[in-house]
Each structure stands twice: as structure tokens, then as C-alpha cells.
Write a protein that holds these residues in place. Structure first.
Motif, PDB file in Angstrom:
ATOM      1  N   SER A  62     -39.767  25.757   0.802  1.00  0.00           N
ATOM      2  CA  SER A  62     -40.841  24.977   1.432  1.00  0.00           C
ATOM      3  C   SER A  62     -40.591  24.776   2.927  1.00  0.00           C
ATOM      4  O   SER A  62     -39.429  24.660   3.351  1.00  0.00           O
ATOM      5  CB  SER A  62     -40.928  23.616   0.749  1.00  0.00           C
ATOM      6  OG  SER A  62     -41.691  22.723   1.532  1.00  0.00           O
ATOM      7  N   PRO A  63     -41.654  24.681   3.725  1.00  0.00           N
ATOM      8  CA  PRO A  63     -41.489  24.387   5.162  1.00  0.00           C
ATOM      9  C   PRO A  63     -41.101  22.924   5.429  1.00  0.00           C
ATOM     10  O   PRO A  63     -40.848  22.571   6.561  1.00  0.00           O
ATOM     11  CB  PRO A  63     -42.857  24.708   5.748  1.00  0.00           C
ATOM     12  CG  PRO A  63     -43.814  24.571   4.609  1.00  0.00           C
ATOM     13  CD  PRO A  63     -43.039  24.947   3.374  1.00  0.00           C
ATOM     14  N   TYR A  64     -41.044  22.085   4.392  1.00  0.00           N
ATOM     15  CA  TYR A  64     -40.673  20.661   4.561  1.00  0.00           C
ATOM     16  C   TYR A  64     -39.387  20.524   5.376  1.00  0.00           C
ATOM     17  O   TYR A  64     -39.253  19.632   6.207  1.00  0.00           O
ATOM     18  CB  TYR A  64     -40.488  19.999   3.187  1.00  0.00           C
ATOM     19  CG  TYR A  64     -39.932  18.584   3.253  1.00  0.00           C
ATOM     20  CD1 TYR A  64     -40.786  17.505   3.494  1.00  0.00           C
ATOM     21  CD2 TYR A  64     -38.584  18.326   3.103  1.00  0.00           C
ATOM     22  CE1 TYR A  64     -40.287  16.206   3.554  1.00  0.00           C
ATOM     23  CE2 TYR A  64     -38.075  17.034   3.165  1.00  0.00           C
ATOM     24  CZ  TYR A  64     -38.929  15.979   3.392  1.00  0.00           C
ATOM     25  OH  TYR A  64     -38.442  14.700   3.472  1.00  0.00           O
ATOM     26  N   HIS A  65     -38.435  21.403   5.125  1.00  0.00           N
ATOM     27  CA  HIS A  65     -37.102  21.270   5.736  1.00  0.00           C
ATOM     28  C   HIS A  65     -37.112  21.561   7.237  1.00  0.00           C
ATOM     29  O   HIS A  65     -36.229  21.128   7.959  1.00  0.00           O
ATOM     30  CB  HIS A  65     -36.121  22.203   5.022  1.00  0.00           C
ATOM     31  CG  HIS A  65     -34.749  22.188   5.629  1.00  0.00           C
ATOM     32  ND1 HIS A  65     -34.002  21.045   5.743  1.00  0.00           N
ATOM     33  CD2 HIS A  65     -34.008  23.181   6.183  1.00  0.00           C
ATOM     34  CE1 HIS A  65     -32.842  21.328   6.329  1.00  0.00           C
ATOM     35  NE2 HIS A  65     -32.830  22.619   6.599  1.00  0.00           N
ATOM     36  N   LYS A  66     -38.067  22.279   7.731  1.00  0.00           N
ATOM     37  CA  LYS A  66     -38.071  22.686   9.148  1.00  0.00           C
ATOM     38  C   LYS A  66     -38.394  21.542  10.071  1.00  0.00           C
ATOM     39  O   LYS A  66     -39.125  20.666   9.807  1.00  0.00           O
ATOM     40  CB  LYS A  66     -39.056  23.831   9.373  1.00  0.00           C
ATOM     41  CG  LYS A  66     -38.750  25.033   8.489  1.00  0.00           C
ATOM     42  CD  LYS A  66     -37.429  25.666   8.891  1.00  0.00           C
ATOM     43  CE  LYS A  66     -37.059  26.816   7.997  1.00  0.00           C
ATOM     44  NZ  LYS A  66     -35.723  26.909   7.614  1.00  0.00           N
ATOM     45  N   VAL A 126     -31.854  14.515  -1.600  1.00  0.00           N
ATOM     46  CA  VAL A 126     -32.014  15.201  -2.886  1.00  0.00           C
ATOM     47  C   VAL A 126     -33.381  15.883  -2.911  1.00  0.00           C
ATOM     48  O   VAL A 126     -33.501  17.052  -3.300  1.00  0.00           O
ATOM     49  CB  VAL A 126     -31.837  14.221  -4.068  1.00  0.00           C
ATOM     50  CG1 VAL A 126     -32.254  14.875  -5.381  1.00  0.00           C
ATOM     51  CG2 VAL A 126     -30.386  13.737  -4.144  1.00  0.00           C
ATOM     52  N   TYR A 127     -34.412  15.167  -2.454  1.00  0.00           N
ATOM     53  CA  TYR A 127     -35.743  15.772  -2.377  1.00  0.00           C
ATOM     54  C   TYR A 127     -35.730  16.981  -1.436  1.00  0.00           C
ATOM     55  O   TYR A 127     -36.252  18.048  -1.758  1.00  0.00           O
ATOM     56  CB  TYR A 127     -36.775  14.733  -1.908  1.00  0.00           C
ATOM     57  CG  TYR A 127     -38.138  15.323  -1.665  1.00  0.00           C
ATOM     58  CD1 TYR A 127     -38.928  15.760  -2.722  1.00  0.00           C
ATOM     59  CD2 TYR A 127     -38.637  15.468  -0.371  1.00  0.00           C
ATOM     60  CE1 TYR A 127     -40.182  16.326  -2.502  1.00  0.00           C
ATOM     61  CE2 TYR A 127     -39.880  16.031  -0.141  1.00  0.00           C
ATOM     62  CZ  TYR A 127     -40.648  16.454  -1.208  1.00  0.00           C
ATOM     63  OH  TYR A 127     -41.881  17.018  -0.980  1.00  0.00           O
ATOM     64  N   ARG A 128     -35.103  16.837  -0.290  1.00  0.00           N
ATOM     65  CA  ARG A 128     -35.011  17.933   0.686  1.00  0.00           C
ATOM     66  C   ARG A 128     -34.322  19.146   0.050  1.00  0.00           C
ATOM     67  O   ARG A 128     -34.735  20.288   0.273  1.00  0.00           O
ATOM     68  CB  ARG A 128     -34.249  17.457   1.935  1.00  0.00           C
ATOM     69  CG  ARG A 128     -34.099  18.506   3.028  1.00  0.00           C
ATOM     70  CD  ARG A 128     -33.391  17.941   4.257  1.00  0.00           C
ATOM     71  NE  ARG A 128     -34.180  16.895   4.874  1.00  0.00           N
ATOM     72  CZ  ARG A 128     -35.132  17.099   5.783  1.00  0.00           C
ATOM     73  NH1 ARG A 128     -35.397  18.323   6.195  1.00  0.00           N
ATOM     74  NH2 ARG A 128     -35.799  16.077   6.281  1.00  0.00           N
ATOM     75  N   ALA A 129     -33.273  18.917  -0.733  1.00  0.00           N
ATOM     76  CA  ALA A 129     -32.569  20.024  -1.390  1.00  0.00           C
ATOM     77  C   ALA A 129     -33.511  20.813  -2.299  1.00  0.00           C
ATOM     78  O   ALA A 129     -33.509  22.049  -2.292  1.00  0.00           O
ATOM     79  CB  ALA A 129     -31.374  19.490  -2.191  1.00  0.00           C
ATOM     80  N   PHE A 130     -34.328  20.104  -3.074  1.00  0.00           N
ATOM     81  CA  PHE A 130     -35.295  20.796  -3.931  1.00  0.00           C
ATOM     82  C   PHE A 130     -36.301  21.579  -3.093  1.00  0.00           C
ATOM     83  O   PHE A 130     -36.677  22.699  -3.447  1.00  0.00           O
ATOM     84  CB  PHE A 130     -36.029  19.807  -4.845  1.00  0.00           C
ATOM     85  CG  PHE A 130     -35.232  19.398  -6.046  1.00  0.00           C
ATOM     86  CD1 PHE A 130     -35.036  20.273  -7.108  1.00  0.00           C
ATOM     87  CD2 PHE A 130     -34.681  18.126  -6.133  1.00  0.00           C
ATOM     88  CE1 PHE A 130     -34.299  19.899  -8.229  1.00  0.00           C
ATOM     89  CE2 PHE A 130     -33.949  17.743  -7.244  1.00  0.00           C
ATOM     90  CZ  PHE A 130     -33.755  18.630  -8.295  1.00  0.00           C
ATOM     91  N   MET A 131     -36.728  21.001  -1.987  1.00  0.00           N
ATOM     92  CA  MET A 131     -37.699  21.680  -1.128  1.00  0.00           C
ATOM     93  C   MET A 131     -37.080  22.915  -0.467  1.00  0.00           C
ATOM     94  O   MET A 131     -37.729  23.948  -0.348  1.00  0.00           O
ATOM     95  CB  MET A 131     -38.255  20.717  -0.072  1.00  0.00           C
ATOM     96  CG  MET A 131     -39.045  19.549  -0.665  1.00  0.00           C
ATOM     97  SD  MET A 131     -40.398  20.063  -1.747  1.00  0.00           S
ATOM     98  CE  MET A 131     -41.582  20.595  -0.523  1.00  0.00           C
ATOM     99  N   ILE A 132     -35.821  22.833  -0.058  1.00  0.00           N
ATOM    100  CA  ILE A 132     -35.122  23.997   0.501  1.00  0.00           C
ATOM    101  C   ILE A 132     -35.052  25.098  -0.554  1.00  0.00           C
ATOM    102  O   ILE A 132     -35.343  26.264  -0.276  1.00  0.00           O
ATOM    103  CB  ILE A 132     -33.702  23.613   0.992  1.00  0.00           C
ATOM    104  CG1 ILE A 132     -33.793  22.741   2.250  1.00  0.00           C
ATOM    105  CG2 ILE A 132     -32.847  24.858   1.244  1.00  0.00           C
ATOM    106  CD1 ILE A 132     -32.473  22.094   2.657  1.00  0.00           C
ATOM    107  N   ASN A 133     -34.667  24.722  -1.763  1.00  0.00           N
ATOM    108  CA  ASN A 133     -34.523  25.718  -2.833  1.00  0.00           C
ATOM    109  C   ASN A 133     -35.854  26.346  -3.219  1.00  0.00           C
ATOM    110  O   ASN A 133     -35.888  27.463  -3.727  1.00  0.00           O
ATOM    111  CB  ASN A 133     -33.839  25.091  -4.057  1.00  0.00           C
ATOM    112  CG  ASN A 133     -32.369  24.842  -3.793  1.00  0.00           C
ATOM    113  OD1 ASN A 133     -31.752  25.496  -2.961  1.00  0.00           O
ATOM    114  ND2 ASN A 133     -31.809  23.878  -4.495  1.00  0.00           N
ATOM    115  N   GLU A 134     -36.924  25.646  -2.944  1.00  0.00           N
ATOM    116  CA  GLU A 134     -38.263  26.161  -3.223  1.00  0.00           C
ATOM    117  C   GLU A 134     -38.789  27.036  -2.078  1.00  0.00           C
ATOM    118  O   GLU A 134     -39.812  27.689  -2.197  1.00  0.00           O
ATOM    119  CB  GLU A 134     -39.209  24.961  -3.452  1.00  0.00           C
ATOM    120  CG  GLU A 134     -40.578  25.320  -3.965  1.00  0.00           C
ATOM    121  CD  GLU A 134     -41.447  24.098  -4.175  1.00  0.00           C
ATOM    122  OE1 GLU A 134     -41.705  23.753  -5.329  1.00  0.00           O
ATOM    123  OE2 GLU A 134     -41.868  23.480  -3.164  1.00  0.00           O
TER     124      GLU A 134
END
Length: 159
Positions: free
Chosen positions: A155-159, A145-153
Motif C-alpha cells: 500500500s502507498p500508506y507507508h510513503k 502494527v497497522y503500517r506493517a500490514f500496509m507495507i506487506n500489502e
């Protein structure tokens, strides 16, 4: 936006609690996040199908009592639809765009979810055909769920 997990049983392991607390803290900038635990039904090791159905029905009633009519419900189920992280992120974004601000995820007990809970769900989601401990699944779901918010933002978190 409100994200709620309705889960069967208590989280016992400290390391799972710490991981979930960390992601919950990170999620706080995007949504109101909560976890509602319902008691698991005490059950012997070996049970007949009728006894298993009884345990699942009791847990199912407890789960359903924690879900309001307006909530969009994801039921975690092995036979549910698998999604990539990007697909899941888009789905959450689309839900909020179309007026679903209360999103609930249901994780059943060790025997799974009753047909009544699966029918109440708007959709079923699967994280693959692996069987995972329910406590670990809470941590994995919180991170996704956190990753989904980061993707939608973006953010490089998902990479």
C-alpha cells in the motif's frame, strides 16, 4: 492471525483511546486485534529498590498470566532491538509464514518489565532510547502494527 497487546494500567486519555480505536478498526481487515489491560500496582512516588522490585514483580505476574505458551511475544524495552518499519513488517510476515499466528506485544508499567517477562519474550523491540508515556506507546505501537500490514500489502500508506 491474532495480535494482542498486554499492557499495564488503564488508558485514561480520550484522545489516545480515539487514536487506538481508529487503528484497531483499520487492523480488523488483517487480524483479530485485542488489548488486555492488567492493573498497575499502586506505588508511592519515592521507593526503595526493593519496593520497586516488588511492584515490578506483581505487575510481571499479572502480565505472564495473560500470555499463553503458543504466543510469540515481543517485549517493548528500551534496550531491545530497534527495527525500521520495513524490517518490522517483514518480521511479522515471516512469523505468520512459519506458523506463528498468535503474536503478543507487552508494554510494562512505569518501572519497566521484570526479568521473568523479558525471559518469556521471544524478542525485545525498542522504539528508540526516548522515554514515552505508556499510553502514547500503545498508540504508536498500534499504528506501527497497522503500517506493517500496509507495507506487506504494498500500500502507498507507508510513503
Amino acid at each position: 492471525m491474532n495480535i494482542k497487546f498486554v499492557v499495564v494500567g488503564k488508558l485514561k486519555e480520550k484522545y489516545f483511546k480515539q487514536g487506538i480505536e481508529e487503528y484497531a478498526k483499520r487492523l480488523s481487515r488483517f487480524c483479530k486485534f485485542s488489548i488486555v489491560e492488567v492493573p498497575d500496582e499502586k506505588a508511592p512516588e519515592s521507593m526503595s529498590q526493593a519496593e520497586m522490585d516488588q511492584v515490578m514483580a506483581a505487575e510481571g505476574e499479572r502480565i505472564l498470566s495473560k500470555i499463553k505458551d503458543r504466543e510469540y511475544v515481543y517485549a517493548l524495552a528500551i534496550l531491545g532491538k530497534e527495527r525500521s518499519s520495513e524490517e518490522f513488517a517483514k518480521e511479522l510476515k515471516d512469523l505468520t509464514t512459519y506458523g506463528h499466528s498468535d503474536i503478543t506485544f507487552v508494554i510494562g508499567g512505569s518501572l519497566g518489565l521484570t526479568p521473568a517477562v523479558l525471559q518469556r519474550a521471544n524478542t525485545q523491540i525498542s522504539f528508540g532510547r526516548f522515554t514515552l508515556p505508556h499510553q502514547l506507546m500503545r498508540l504508536v505501537l498500534t499504528e506501527q502494527v497497522y503500517r506493517a500490514f500496509m507495507i506487506n500489502e504494498g500500500s502507498p500508506y507507508h510513503k
